[in-house]
Structure formats: structure tokens, C-alpha cells
Design an enzyme around this catalytic site. Structure first.
Site, PDB file in Angstrom:
ATOM      1  N   LYS A  99     -22.914   9.320  51.042  1.00 24.66           N
ATOM      2  CA  LYS A  99     -21.544   8.561  51.110  1.00 24.66           C
ATOM      3  C   LYS A  99     -20.660   9.406  51.917  1.00 24.66           C
ATOM      4  O   LYS A  99     -20.509  10.694  51.510  1.00 24.66           O
ATOM      5  CB  LYS A  99     -21.141   7.840  49.931  1.00 24.66           C
ATOM      6  CG  LYS A  99     -19.809   6.986  50.298  1.00 24.66           C
ATOM      7  CD  LYS A  99     -19.254   6.259  49.127  1.00 24.66           C
ATOM      8  CE  LYS A  99     -18.228   6.918  48.215  1.00 24.66           C
ATOM      9  NZ  LYS A  99     -17.811   6.127  47.178  1.00 24.66           N
ATOM     10  N   ASP A 122      -8.858  12.153  41.851  1.00 25.75           N
ATOM     11  CA  ASP A 122      -9.957  12.258  42.366  1.00 25.75           C
ATOM     12  C   ASP A 122     -10.018  13.281  43.417  1.00 25.75           C
ATOM     13  O   ASP A 122     -10.979  13.568  44.099  1.00 25.75           O
ATOM     14  CB  ASP A 122     -10.722  10.985  43.049  1.00 25.75           C
ATOM     15  CG  ASP A 122      -9.705  10.614  43.935  1.00 25.75           C
ATOM     16  OD1 ASP A 122      -8.664  11.061  44.225  1.00 25.75           O
ATOM     17  OD2 ASP A 122     -10.191   9.291  44.706  1.00 25.75           O
TER      18      ASP A 122
END
Length: 326
Positions: free
Chosen positions: A69, A226
Site C-alpha cells: 500500500k 500514526d
């Protein structure tokens, strides 16, 4: 051979929260049993544009899937009325030959798998009779957490907070059809203090949630941190809670633990386990009164496994567009 192209419109017809929850349960069990390969995320930090990119490769043994990804995070996009803050492309390859089986929109995959991983953590760590859900942040991922949790809990009320009131009002208007008692909160403390389950989904670089606001036994899904420098919870929450992460190295590098770890306040030993270990029964919550925290940094195994499920369903339904690269 040809490669199957699947757009966001295709995936909307193929995938839902139930698919995502089932796949997340399977892949985290595989992770807990050591049946995946996943190098750490590679970050490309573009401070000039206040954004970054991440490259996320993974291999899952069952069902066998391999992919990458490529995803961005540009939080200011929303403020500027541009594209979504997070967009991604997922490439699935045949692990035996390397041939690209499919190229998929990764944005919906990201939303679904992150929502499902939060609800999965709550399913295993929160009290089954949880009645109050609190959402700190009102963006796309807050919506995903909200919708995913409604599949497994019967909430009496859903409390929401964002830095600006129009965001909470907009959230209520969009989500009113899913729950009849959504309560926008002007004060963050009012949103948090009665929560049985708390989901934080902000890009904050300053801790927002104070320990003395939290009720006994609350479960927290910390979804916002994140990347290095981000932190939503006071460090003493992590020190005292039953603290679970999706992957230890990623959490220490860019998850909720990253700032206190670099400051020497938090040690790796303060992490009690991974969600994979929880799902496969190697570790579990100690008692109903302790605070539990799940730190989600987002794993490539989640994207690859859910993307592969979408690819399999698309083949059966004969959806998507075939293209030839070679």
C-alpha cells in the site's frame, strides 16, 4: 495475463463493515500465531507540505496474499477544501510469480480496516455491556469507528467532540440515521468522562486526554497517532493501563507510544501485548476495572488481507476493469 483494476465505486459495492471485521479477526489471529511477514513502514516526510507518504508491504500466509500500500497523510487537505486527508493505492501480487493481480483504491480499504480493527479491539477488551461511546475527532475515521462499533454494541448514547463546534454538528447530521442519541460536546472533558469506549482519531501532537477524566474500566482505541511526534493520550494513561498495540516496533516509532518512548518515560516493557496475541488467546484483560488501551498505527497485513478479500469477491461477481501492463 491481465490485472484487475478496482475503483472506490467497485469496492463500495463489494465490501462492508462485516467483511472488514471478519478479515481483521482472521489476520490478527495469523499475526499472533506468527504466520505473516511485514517489514516496518517506510515514511517519506514532506514537511514543506505538512504531509507524508508511507510505503507498506506485507505477506499473509492464509489466505495467501502479498501486496503493497502506498498511502499519504495530508491533514490540511480538508481545511483547504481539497482531496481527503488520507488516500491510498493498493497493489496485490501473486506471491509465487510476482505478477500484479490487482490494483485497488486503498482509501476505502484503509477506512474499513481501521474502523474494524478498533471495533475488534473493543470486542475483546471493552466491557460487553458498554453503553456510552465517545468519539474525539469527527472526521472520516471517526465515522468509521462509529459505524463499526454499532455492529457489536448497543449504545445508549454517542458523545462527540472536535475543536470546532461545526464539525460535531456536521457529524451528527451525517450520522443521525445510524443512532438516535448523538450528543455534540463543547468541552472535551464532558465528552470523555462518561465513556465506556473512547475512540480518539485526531492528528494531535499534544496530549488531549487526561487520566483523571476517565472512568474505571474504560477501553480506549487510540487511532490518531500514526507518525512520529503524534500523541493523543497523557503518558500516565499508557503507564497504568493494560496497553495493547497492533505492532510493537511501529507503535514505538510512530504510534501513541512514540513520544514518551523517545523521552525515556515509557519502556517497551510497558506494552502488555499485541492485538494479535489478544485475538489468539495468548494474552487477555486482567480485570473489569482496569483501563485498557489499543494503539492502532495501521498495518500492511490489514490492507493486503482486506484487499485480497475484495479481489476474490470481484472475481466471483465479475466486477472491475481488466488492464494489460506487460
Amino acid at each position: 495475463m491481465k490485472t484487475l483494476l478496482l475503483t472506490s465505486q467497485d469496492l463500495t459495492k463489494l465490501m462492508d463493515e462485516d467483511d472488514a471485521f471478519q478479515v481483521m479477526q482472521e489476520v490478527f489471529r495469523s499475526q499472533g500465531e506468527g504466520r505473516v511477514q511485514m517489514p516496518p513502514k517506510i515514511y517519506l516526510d514532506l514537511k514543506k507540505y505538512e504531509g507524508d507518504f508511507r510505503a507498506m508491504p506485507a505477506y499473509v500466509e492464509t489466505p495467501e496474499a502479498c501486496g503493497l500500500k502506498w498511502v499519504n497523510s495530508h491533514p490540511n487537505n480538508i481545511l483547504k477544501g481539497l482531496f481527503p486527508a488520507v488516500m491510498g493505492i493498493l497493489i496485490l501480487s501473486d506471491p509465487q510469480t510476482g505478477f500484479p493481480l490487482s490494483i485497488l483504491d486503498g482509501t476505502l480499504i484503509t477506512r474499513l480496516r481501521t474502523g474494524a480493527s478498533g471495533s475488534l479491539a473493543s470486542f475483546y477488551l471493552a466491557k460487553p455491556d458498554s453503553k456510552v461511546l465517545a468519539l474525539v475527532g469527527c472526521g472520516v475515521q471517526a465515522q468509521a469507528q462509529f459505524q463499526a462499533h454499532l455492529k457489536h454494541f448497543q449504545f445508549l448514547e454517542v458523545r462527540v467532540w472536535a475543536p470546532e463546534e461545526h464539525f460535531t454538528n456536521s457529524f451528527k447530521a451525517k450520522m443521525a440515521s445510524f443512532h438516535s442519541n448523538i450528543i455534540p460536546c463543547q468541552r472535551l472533558e464532558d465528552c470523555v468522562q462518561s465513556a465506556d469506549i473512547l475512540c480518539t482519531t485526531t492528528p494531535s501532537r499534544t496530549p488531549l486526554i487526561r487520566k483523571d477524566w476517565l472512568k474505571r474500566g474504560v477501553h480506549i482505541n487510540a487511532m490518531g497517532a500514526d507518525a512520529p511526534g503524534k500523541q493523543e493520550l497523557e503518558t500516565n494513561i499508557l503507564k497504568e493501563a493494560f496497553f495493547v498495540v497492533d505492532e510493537i516496533e511501529q507503535s514505538l516509532h510512530g504510534g501513541e507510544a512514540n513520544v514518551p518512548f523517545r523521552e525515556g518515560i515509557l519502556a517497551q516493557g510497558d506494552i502488555d501485548g499485541t492485538l494479535g496475541e489478544i485475538v489468539c488467546g495468548k494474552k487477555w484483560r486482567q480485570n473489569q476495572d482496569e483501563i485498557t488501551v489499543f494503539d492502532s498505527t495501521g498495518l500492511a497485513i490489514q490492507d493486503v488481507s482486506l484487499g485480497f478479500r475484495a479481489y476474490q469477491k470481484a472475481l466471483k461477481r465479475k466486477m472491475g476493469q481488466w488492464i494489460e501492463f506487460f
